[in-house]
Design a protein around this motif. Sequence first.
Motif, PDB file in Angstrom:
ATOM      1  N   LYS A  44       6.467   6.059  -6.754  1.00  0.00           N
ATOM      2  CA  LYS A  44       5.291   5.283  -6.120  1.00  0.00           C
ATOM      3  C   LYS A  44       4.740   5.753  -4.663  1.00  0.00           C
ATOM      4  O   LYS A  44       5.478   6.188  -3.946  1.00  0.00           O
ATOM      5  CB  LYS A  44       6.037   3.766  -5.678  1.00  0.00           C
ATOM      6  N   GLY A  60       1.892   5.680  -1.650  1.00  0.00           N
ATOM      7  CA  GLY A  60       1.014   4.704  -0.882  1.00  0.00           C
ATOM      8  C   GLY A  60      -0.277   5.348  -0.445  1.00  0.00           C
ATOM      9  O   GLY A  60      -0.148   6.702   0.174  1.00  0.00           O
ATOM     10  N   CYS A  71       1.110   2.703  -7.778  1.00  0.00           N
ATOM     11  CA  CYS A  71       0.716   2.999  -6.487  1.00  0.00           C
ATOM     12  C   CYS A  71       0.133   1.817  -5.649  1.00  0.00           C
ATOM     13  O   CYS A  71      -0.039   0.670  -6.291  1.00  0.00           O
ATOM     14  CB  CYS A  71      -0.673   4.155  -6.483  1.00  0.00           C
ATOM     15  N   LEU A  72      -0.117   1.993  -4.282  1.00  0.00           N
ATOM     16  CA  LEU A  72      -0.421   0.808  -3.393  1.00  0.00           C
ATOM     17  C   LEU A  72      -1.474   1.535  -2.780  1.00  0.00           C
ATOM     18  O   LEU A  72      -1.457   2.757  -2.137  1.00  0.00           O
ATOM     19  CB  LEU A  72       0.811   0.522  -2.584  1.00  0.00           C
ATOM     20  N   TYR A 124      -3.699   0.791   0.681  1.00  0.00           N
ATOM     21  CA  TYR A 124      -4.178   0.121   2.225  1.00  0.00           C
ATOM     22  C   TYR A 124      -5.670   0.497   2.527  1.00  0.00           C
ATOM     23  O   TYR A 124      -5.654   1.935   2.696  1.00  0.00           O
ATOM     24  CB  TYR A 124      -3.283   0.320   2.915  1.00  0.00           C
ATOM     25  N   LEU A 174       2.675   0.530   4.018  1.00  0.00           N
ATOM     26  CA  LEU A 174       2.985   1.141   3.079  1.00  0.00           C
ATOM     27  C   LEU A 174       4.322   1.418   2.947  1.00  0.00           C
ATOM     28  O   LEU A 174       5.131   1.242   1.740  1.00  0.00           O
ATOM     29  CB  LEU A 174       1.986   2.184   2.756  1.00  0.00           C
ATOM     30  N   SER A 217       6.666  -1.460   2.134  1.00  0.00           N
ATOM     31  CA  SER A 217       6.289  -1.830   0.537  1.00  0.00           C
ATOM     32  C   SER A 217       7.035  -0.824  -0.379  1.00  0.00           C
ATOM     33  O   SER A 217       7.168  -1.068  -1.529  1.00  0.00           O
ATOM     34  CB  SER A 217       4.678  -1.760   0.395  1.00  0.00           C
TER      35      SER A 217
END
Length: 226
Positions: A3, A5, A38-39, A41, A67, A70
């Motif tokens: 994953k 960020g 994915c994240l 911000y 991130l 997270s």
Amino acid sequence: MKKVGLVGGTSWVSTIDYYKFINEGVNKKLGGLQFAECLIYSLNFGDIQEKTWPNSYELVLNACLSLQKSGVDAIVLCANTAHMHADKIEKEIDVPLIHIGTETAKAIAQEKITTVGLLGTSFSMEMDFYKDRLKSFGLNVLIPESQESRNYIQQVLKQELGKGIINPESKENYIKIANELIGRGAEGIILGCTEIPLLINQSDFDVPVFDTTKIHSDAIVSFMLA
């Protein structure tokens, strides 16, 4: 899948390209309905403009730390200019930072050229943080000689491309500036701001063009699926 960020919003226009390229890249490798985990911000670019990039370290760092909390496996700064803070941020986070300058230098090395022209924000062109990263890979980096040209590139990025505005006249002028670099010996051109590929691309030149948004996104996909 790892994953990642993404620190985006700088600008939102190019962050969309990151999201698109990363998801397309994952799907190309895995097929079916497999896409990126994915994240994002998304910073308010206005806050950075108010503070100015050199004074925006805390804003960018806080986004990275958020991130990290997270549970991401790596951090990405979705802007070349944001990498003026990359070395300091790497010391504050516990996950890898996938560096756009490093990945761009690797892509240039594959073309076996040594002299490149750099188009980017005035910060990326005039400060050392980006050029030094490229030079550490043995590259000779050229930037537009005149202050007027560098200011013009910055103005278009800020007033047009950062808002998603595509102006044909600006495209012509960017091509002219890039061709001046080629005339001075550049064997390739780095689109060293993630908005520049919205305006010019490989089809506009005979020498290799390095789209840093796409190069960075491809490296992110490779990390996620390694």
